[in-house]
Write an enzyme that holds these catalytic residues in place. Structure first.
Site, PDB file in Angstrom:
ATOM      1  N   GLY A  61       0.786  -1.234   0.000  1.00  0.00           N
ATOM      2  CA  GLY A  61       0.000   0.000   0.000  1.00  0.00           C
ATOM      3  C   GLY A  61       0.813   1.277   0.000  1.00  0.00           C
ATOM      4  O   GLY A  61       0.302   2.347   0.354  1.00  0.00           O
ATOM      5  N   SER A  62       2.070   1.211  -0.431  1.00  0.00           N
ATOM      6  CA  SER A  62       2.861   2.457  -0.453  1.00  0.00           C
ATOM      7  C   SER A  62       2.269   3.447  -1.457  1.00  0.00           C
ATOM      8  O   SER A  62       2.337   4.660  -1.235  1.00  0.00           O
ATOM      9  CB  SER A  62       4.340   2.176  -0.748  1.00  0.00           C
ATOM     10  N   ASN A  63       1.689   2.959  -2.532  1.00  0.00           N
ATOM     11  CA  ASN A  63       1.076   3.882  -3.494  1.00  0.00           C
ATOM     12  C   ASN A  63      -0.210   4.497  -2.939  1.00  0.00           C
ATOM     13  O   ASN A  63      -0.495   5.665  -3.181  1.00  0.00           O
ATOM     14  CB  ASN A  63       0.833   3.196  -4.839  1.00  0.00           C
ATOM     15  N   HIS A  89       1.038   0.121 -13.319  1.00  0.00           N
ATOM     16  CA  HIS A  89       1.785  -1.108 -13.599  1.00  0.00           C
ATOM     17  C   HIS A  89       3.278  -0.798 -13.675  1.00  0.00           C
ATOM     18  O   HIS A  89       3.677   0.187 -14.313  1.00  0.00           O
ATOM     19  CB  HIS A  89       1.300  -1.737 -14.908  1.00  0.00           C
ATOM     20  N   LYS A 113     -16.143 -15.705  -9.382  1.00  0.00           N
ATOM     21  CA  LYS A 113     -15.597 -14.349  -9.467  1.00  0.00           C
ATOM     22  C   LYS A 113     -16.721 -13.321  -9.544  1.00  0.00           C
ATOM     23  O   LYS A 113     -16.628 -12.226  -8.994  1.00  0.00           O
ATOM     24  CB  LYS A 113     -14.700 -14.246 -10.714  1.00  0.00           C
ATOM     25  N   MET A 130      -3.873  -7.190  -7.203  1.00  0.00           N
ATOM     26  CA  MET A 130      -3.279  -8.240  -8.021  1.00  0.00           C
ATOM     27  C   MET A 130      -4.307  -9.210  -8.604  1.00  0.00           C
ATOM     28  O   MET A 130      -4.066 -10.416  -8.656  1.00  0.00           O
ATOM     29  CB  MET A 130      -2.206  -8.988  -7.203  1.00  0.00           C
ATOM     30  N   ARG A 131      -5.443  -8.690  -9.027  1.00  0.00           N
ATOM     31  CA  ARG A 131      -6.466  -9.521  -9.681  1.00  0.00           C
ATOM     32  C   ARG A 131      -6.947  -8.865 -10.951  1.00  0.00           C
ATOM     33  O   ARG A 131      -7.054  -7.641 -11.011  1.00  0.00           O
ATOM     34  CB  ARG A 131      -7.697  -9.654  -8.783  1.00  0.00           C
ATOM     35  N   LEU A 132      -7.284  -9.718 -11.896  1.00  0.00           N
ATOM     36  CA  LEU A 132      -7.889  -9.222 -13.135  1.00  0.00           C
ATOM     37  C   LEU A 132      -9.307  -8.735 -12.804  1.00  0.00           C
ATOM     38  O   LEU A 132     -10.048  -9.425 -12.116  1.00  0.00           O
ATOM     39  CB  LEU A 132      -7.933 -10.374 -14.135  1.00  0.00           C
ATOM     40  N   ILE A 133      -9.665  -7.562 -13.299  1.00  0.00           N
ATOM     41  CA  ILE A 133     -11.020  -7.040 -13.083  1.00  0.00           C
ATOM     42  C   ILE A 133     -11.969  -7.726 -14.072  1.00  0.00           C
ATOM     43  O   ILE A 133     -11.696  -7.781 -15.274  1.00  0.00           O
ATOM     44  CB  ILE A 133     -11.041  -5.508 -13.296  1.00  0.00           C
TER      45      ILE A 133
HETATM   46  C1  GAR Z   1       3.360  -1.312  -7.530  1.00  0.00           C
HETATM   47  O1  GAR Z   1       4.696  -1.349  -7.989  1.00  0.00           O
HETATM   48  C2  GAR Z   1       2.413  -1.478  -8.689  1.00  0.00           C
HETATM   49  O2  GAR Z   1       2.883  -0.910  -9.882  1.00  0.00           O
HETATM   50  C3  GAR Z   1       2.346  -2.975  -8.798  1.00  0.00           C
HETATM   51  O3  GAR Z   1       2.288  -3.417  -7.469  1.00  0.00           O
HETATM   52  C4  GAR Z   1       3.062  -2.533  -6.678  1.00  0.00           C
HETATM   53  C5  GAR Z   1       2.278  -2.185  -5.429  1.00  0.00           C
HETATM   54  O4  GAR Z   1       3.091  -1.519  -4.504  1.00  0.00           O
HETATM   55  N1  GAR Z   1       1.189  -3.385  -9.538  1.00  0.00           N
HETATM   56  C6  GAR Z   1       1.165  -4.427 -10.357  1.00  0.00           C
HETATM   57  O5  GAR Z   1       2.126  -5.153 -10.536  1.00  0.00           O
HETATM   58  C7  GAR Z   1      -0.165  -4.642 -11.052  1.00  0.00           C
HETATM   59  N2  GAR Z   1      -0.033  -5.549 -12.165  1.00  0.00           N
HETATM   60  P1  GAR Z   1       2.459  -0.894  -3.194  1.00  0.00           P
HETATM   61  O6  GAR Z   1       1.562  -1.968  -2.549  1.00  0.00           O
HETATM   62  O7  GAR Z   1       3.620  -0.536  -2.318  1.00  0.00           O
HETATM   63  O8  GAR Z   1       1.658   0.296  -3.610  1.00  0.00           O
END
Ligand code: GAR
Length: 205
Positions: free
Chosen positions: A12-14, A110, A66, A91-94
């Protein structure tokens, strides 16, 4: 006020970068109203509690299909009157259930320069391929795996001594700077999806 949900499966850093960016705006015009998380152990949950964002934890394994899983999510999004969805490490396809309602109002982050290295472990894929450059992509979600219309991209050079950790760190730095800005612009309608084309109203295209 535009109401935004962030979907996350991990650290969840983003999500946190979006919260910090939004908190620094005088009059954001949107708020992060909900976190949807499919992993009960995910780090994003503690972060959301600290920021006082309501969290909806919903595990796929509790549902036979699903569709039923996504119906449950959709019901919560409707109840909370969510206008816009930002996937941040979800990390799931919508599937069609959510897409039908949120196509054009749902974006994904991504960790590669799509269409290169879609799917799982894009950082590992780039290293394995011996790429000299990778990056970050923000795109609208469609039915494919990381295939929707691209909104923004930023390159990240790969140094000879980069390993998975160091490259992930560099990518996260770029994500934390890029994604919150794009989330704001898309949530507020400064960037829109118009007949499959990404448009920035007011700009010449
Ligand atoms: C991020 O690097 C994002 O781009 C990637 O997961 C990470 C989540 O980091 N997403 C994917 O790979 C989607 N296909 P976070 O949990 O620290 O935000």
């Amino acid at each position: 006020m535009v109401r935004v949900a962030v979907f996350a499966s991990g650290n969840g850093s983003n999500y946190e970068a979006i919260m910090m960016y939004t908190a620094a705006l005088a009059d954001p015009g949107y708020e992060i109203s909900l976190v949807v998380c499919d992993q009960p152990q995910a780090g994003v949950i503690a972060r959301a509690l600290r920021w006082r964002t309501p969290v909806f934890v919903v595990e796929r394994r509790r549902f036979a299909t699903k569709e039923a899983f996504e119906q449950q999510i959709l019901a919560r999004l409707r109840k909370d009157r969510i206008d816009f969805v930002a996937l941040a490490g979800y990390m799931r396809l919508i599937g069609p259930t959510l897409l039908q309602e949120y196509y054009g109002r749902m974006i994904n982050l991504h960790p590669s320069l799509l269409p290169a290295f879609p799917g799982l472990d894009a950082v590992g894929q780039a290293l394995k391929a011996g790429a000299r450059v990778t990056g970050v992509t923000v795109h609208y979600v469609d039915a494919g795996m990381d295939t929707g219309p691209i909104i923004a991209q930023q390159a990240v050079p790969i140094d000879g001594d980069d390993d998975h950790d160091s490259l992930s760190r560099k990518i996260h730095e770029v994500e934390h700077e890029l994604y919150p800005r794009i989330v704001r612009q898309c949530a507020l309608g400064e960037i829109i999806l118009d007949q499959g084309q990404v448009r920035k109203p007011g700009s010449q295209r």
